[in-house]
Design a protein around this motif. Structure first.
Motif, short mmCIF file in Angstrom:
data_model
loop_
_atom_site.label_atom_id
_atom_site.label_comp_id
_atom_site.label_asym_id
_atom_site.label_seq_id
_atom_site.Cartn_x
_atom_site.Cartn_y
_atom_site.Cartn_z
N ARG A 84 23.16 -99.95 76.80
CA ARG A 84 24.49 -99.65 76.26
C ARG A 84 25.60 -99.94 77.26
NH1 ARG A 84 25.05 -94.27 75.37
NH2 ARG A 84 23.30 -93.81 76.70
N LYS A 89 32.49 -91.06 80.30
CA LYS A 89 31.45 -91.85 79.66
C LYS A 89 31.00 -91.01 78.48
CE LYS A 89 26.68 -93.13 80.43
NZ LYS A 89 25.74 -93.80 81.31
N ASN A 136 31.31 -95.61 71.12
CA ASN A 136 31.43 -95.43 72.56
C ASN A 136 32.88 -95.07 72.85
OD1 ASN A 136 31.49 -95.68 75.35
ND2 ASN A 136 29.96 -97.30 75.33
N ASP A 171 29.53 -91.17 74.48
CA ASP A 171 29.00 -91.92 73.34
C ASP A 171 28.55 -90.90 72.31
OD1 ASP A 171 27.45 -93.43 71.55
OD2 ASP A 171 26.83 -94.80 73.11
N GLN A 222 34.12 -101.07 69.60
CA GLN A 222 33.60 -100.09 70.55
C GLN A 222 33.72 -98.67 70.01
OE1 GLN A 222 32.23 -101.91 72.87
NE2 GLN A 222 33.40 -103.55 71.92
N ARG A 262 30.24 -98.72 67.69
CA ARG A 262 29.32 -98.26 68.71
C ARG A 262 29.54 -96.80 69.06
NH1 ARG A 262 29.66 -101.61 73.94
NH2 ARG A 262 27.64 -100.70 74.42
N ASP A 316 23.79 -101.55 69.42
CA ASP A 316 24.16 -102.43 70.52
C ASP A 316 23.24 -103.64 70.55
OD1 ASP A 316 25.07 -99.77 70.92
OD2 ASP A 316 25.60 -100.30 72.96
N ARG A 361 26.69 -91.09 69.92
CA ARG A 361 25.30 -91.15 69.49
C ARG A 361 24.39 -90.47 70.50
NH1 ARG A 361 24.64 -97.33 69.33
NH2 ARG A 361 25.82 -96.99 71.22
N SER A 367 27.38 -87.07 78.18
CA SER A 367 28.75 -87.41 78.58
C SER A 367 29.07 -86.87 79.97
CB SER A 367 29.76 -86.85 77.57
OG SER A 367 29.25 -85.73 76.94
#
Lengths: 424, 310
Positions: free
Chosen positions: A420, B57, B273, B59, B267, B271, A383, B61, B66
């Protein structure tokens, strides 16, 4: 007239077709003989990967076979291929050739294994401290350093007898030569990781850092504005090549080898490439330290690869052994001989292999690595780099005389990126 | 009661006919069932899963962080300047490329319709750009327009140092150019399918009445081709809204040329995400649905009638 049995038969046929198709998708293969360890690593044109894989397979005496799976050379694209698989817990990856910027992200996500004990000591013996840092996260070692990399200022000795020491001097020298006579400076400014490398090098050379902690933006105002002014000045001067906003390491070396530019900041491979592709240019190619921004010592970019073991590998013990061999001293010497990649072990620089690969500038490479400024380490690095690229690209939008607006934008975008938040 | 008397012998036959058509319909459903199940598994499940993901939510990574956050992702996307810029970019490319393709496609369709010699060869050769893989075509055009390796800058009237990919609207020009080059043949073929359904006698009658070529075109051809034009526009607009390959190869979204598909890709894949990326994907789905709705209900495009003989 259709009869009930006929309908039933058709329905059964249809259902069985679906079931068979489903089963066919799940195939399994059993292996006997040496275990196959897949090694995901970026392509090296000189053949380093193939040779080290073959040698380590041989040295395992039949216990395992290292099979390289080649990734693209572009750092961003190589990362995408790795995160897709590791995010899905793919067990087919054993050893990973990890770009230095990926260590924090992968370690935090639990995708790579920690190194400890004797293996850790062996992997870090005599390695540059800054390089060990790039392979660590929160104090633990997560990868074995393989090769490092740094950028030098390459220049044409026949056009410029004395290399400039600062960016402003370089720009002035190029402007004096004039565009038609090689008066341009090749850098990497396409919107990709290479641009973040350049931006980070400028900011660190000016005396400040992008991040002072995994979630804390540093970016002190005055040095950052000085760095941004240098970028804006270069992009808006006659010293900028026509394709500046889409330039990368390859277009940069092509421009230099074609004689269009008297200056280039690029990695150590540039000399070997020029010797092969444009020997006339290589004859007059000189290497100088990365230019300074102000009176602070310059901090050249720090790149390189470390070898990590995937957390989802089914053969972790063997993978650690293979990674240690693939990153060890002999492999590092192969890398410098075939591909001109600087070794991460500092004691190898006085040896003849390194001196042969970097005739006349081996000491400069070592000093540059020791002085290098690594890119920010953070699990949210992707990011951070996206925000950095998005704010500063294309560099000619930076007004060198009024850098405050772009500084404010950069700071606020990075603060959101580190948490993020938001779309990038 | 008189009417019902002759109807008496019919009810058993009518009932039998009704039962036959009912059982035929049931057979038809059973035969379609495997295909429908496969389609649902392949389309409905991912769409449903994407909607579920977009409410979280998540991600990859940071797998332990979450949580369910409802419509908050949609709020982030819809209030983001980047999303609206990308929508503008996408709509801009879509409108201009579809408009150019419509005009060019119509011209090519007319030529193909009138061709007497080598009809097959002309129709095949027109399709070649459409047959080339999009990524390959994008690379070819990128190399052509690159200042250091391309031929475009050597053409007269174009500056040698023009950096096509250095500016926003010059990049758009190249992207639209590549898109138009690639899909005009598809448009031309769809329009040709509509052209051949027009009865030649109408033109002859019009010529006898003294109509000029332009009048024949606007008063006969266009109105009769309206269904085909609308279908062609519908398909192309839906495709153009989802433009990805060309932009990704040429600029990777730099210079503010990013499209909504590339935004979703960044995204989701870059990312990781999944929450935000899925929200973007669902919003793209909604936009595409809106476009189809506008065309079908608003302009009256009827997919079945647009085909020749339908």
């Amino acid at each position: 007239m259709t009869s009930r049995p006929a309908i039933k038969a058709l329905a059964c046929l249809g259902a069985s077709v679906l079931v068979v198709a489903g089963l066919a998708a799940c195939g399994g293969s059993s292996e006997s003989g040496p275990r196959q360890l897949t090694f995901f690593v970026a392509i090296q044109p000189g053949g380093t990967i193939e040779e080290t894989a073959a040698r380590c397979t041989e040295e395992s005496h039949g216990r395992y076979e290292v099979k390289p799976e080649l990734l693209p050379n572009d750092a961003s694209q190589a990362r995408e291929q790795l995160v897709r698989r590791l995010g899905a817990k793919d067990s087919s990856i054993d050893v990973i050739g990890l770009d230095v910027i990926l260590t924090s992200e992968f370690a935090n996500a639990g995708w790579i294994e920690k190194w400890s004990g004797a293996e850790k000591r062996e992997a870090t013996e005599k390695v540059f401290p800054s390089v060990i840092e790039t392979a660590s996260f929160e104090g633990d070692l997560y990868a074995a350093p393989f090769n490092t990399n740094t950028q030098l200022l390459w220049y044409r000795k026949d056009l410029v007898p004395n290399p400039p020491a600062t960016w402003d001097e370089t720009i002035a020298a190029a402007e004096k030569l004039g565009r038609a006579d090689g008066g341009t400076i090749q850098v990497q400014a396409e919107r990709y990781e290479g641009f973040s490398v350049w931006a980070n090098a400028l900011i660190e050379s000016a005396g400040t850092e992008i991040l002072s902690g995994p979630e804390k933006v540093d970016l002190q105002q005055q040095p950052t504005e000085e760095a941004l002014a240098v970028m804006g000045r270069l992009a808006n001067s006659s010293a900028a090549p026509a394709n500046l906003s889409t330039s990368n390491e390859d277009t940069a070396r092509l421009g230099f080898e074609a004689g269009e530019s008297a200056f280039m900041t690029n990695y150590t491979f540039a000399y070997a490439s020029a010797s092969e592709e444009a020997p006339d240019i290589a004859k007059n190619m000189g290497a100088a330290p990365f230019p300074r921004v102000n009176s602070h010592p310059a901090k050249p970019p720090l790149g390189g690869f470390n070898l990590a073991v995937s957390a989802y590998s089914k053969n972790k013990d063997l993978a650690f052994e293979a990674a240690a061999c693939l990153a060890g001293e002999k492999s590092q010497l192969t890398a410098v001989e075939l591909d001109g990649l600087p070794p991460s072990r500092s004691d190898l620089y006085s040896g003849k292999d390194v001196k042969k690969a970097y005739p006349g500038f081996a000491g400069l490479v070592k000093k540059s690595i020791e002085a290098a400024g690594p890119r920010p380490t953070s699990p949210a690095y992707q990011d951070v780099t996206s925000a950095l690229q998005r704010t500063l690209h294309p560099p000619d939008k930076i007004d060198p005389d009024d850098t405050e607006p772009i500084y404010d934008e950069l700071k606020s975008n990075l603060e959101a990126a580190v948490k993020r938040e938001g779309l990038l | 009661m008189e009417a019902s008397a002759p109807a008496h012998p019919n009810p058993p036959a009518a009932a039998a006919a009704g039962q036959r058509s009912r059982s035929e319909r049931r057979l038809a459903w059973l035969l379609c069932a495997p295909a429908v199940i496969a389609m649902l598994a392949v389309t409905a499940y991912p769409i449903g899963y994407a909607v579920v993901l977009s409410l979280q939510k998540l991600d990859l990574r940071f797998p332990d962080q979450s949580e369910f956050i409802g419509l908050s992702n949609y709020g982030t996307v819809l209030s983001s300047e980047l999303w609206w810029t990308d929508v503008f970019n996408t709509v801009f490319i879509m409108l201009i490329s579809v408009a150019i393709e419509l005009v060019l496609g119509m011209a090519i369709a007319l030529v193909m319709h009138r061709a007497i010699f080598g009809r097959g060869v002309i129709r095949t050769s027109v399709l070649i750009p459409y047959g080339i893989i999009t990524v390959v075509a994008a690379f070819a055009w990128q190399f052509a327009f690159a200042p250091d390796s391309g031929f475009v800058n050597n053409l007269p009237l174009i500056s040698d140092e023009m950096d096509w990919f250095g500016g926003r609207f010059s990049s758009f020009a190249v992207i639209i150019r590549a898109e138009v080059w690639k899909t005009t043949p598809f448009m031309a073929l769809l329009l040709l399918a509509g052209l051949v359904t027009i009865d030649g006698q109408l033109y002859e009658a019009a010529k006898v009445d003294g109509a000029s070529a332009w009048q024949r075109f606007t008063r006969i051809t266009l109105p009769l081709m309206k269904p085909a034009i609308l279908v062609a526009l519908l398909f192309r607009t839906l495709d153009a809204f989802r433009v990805f390959d060309t932009i990704f190869i040429m600029t990777r979204g730099a210079q503010d040329t990013e499209s909504v598909s590339i935004l979703g890709y960044n995204q989701l894949i870059s990312r990781l995400n999944l929450g935000l990326g899925s929200a973007v994907s669902v919003l793209i789905f909604v936009c595409v649905f809106l476009i189809a709705f506008v065309f079908v209900k608003g302009f009256g495009a009827r997919v079945q009638e647009g085909r020749p003989g339908g």
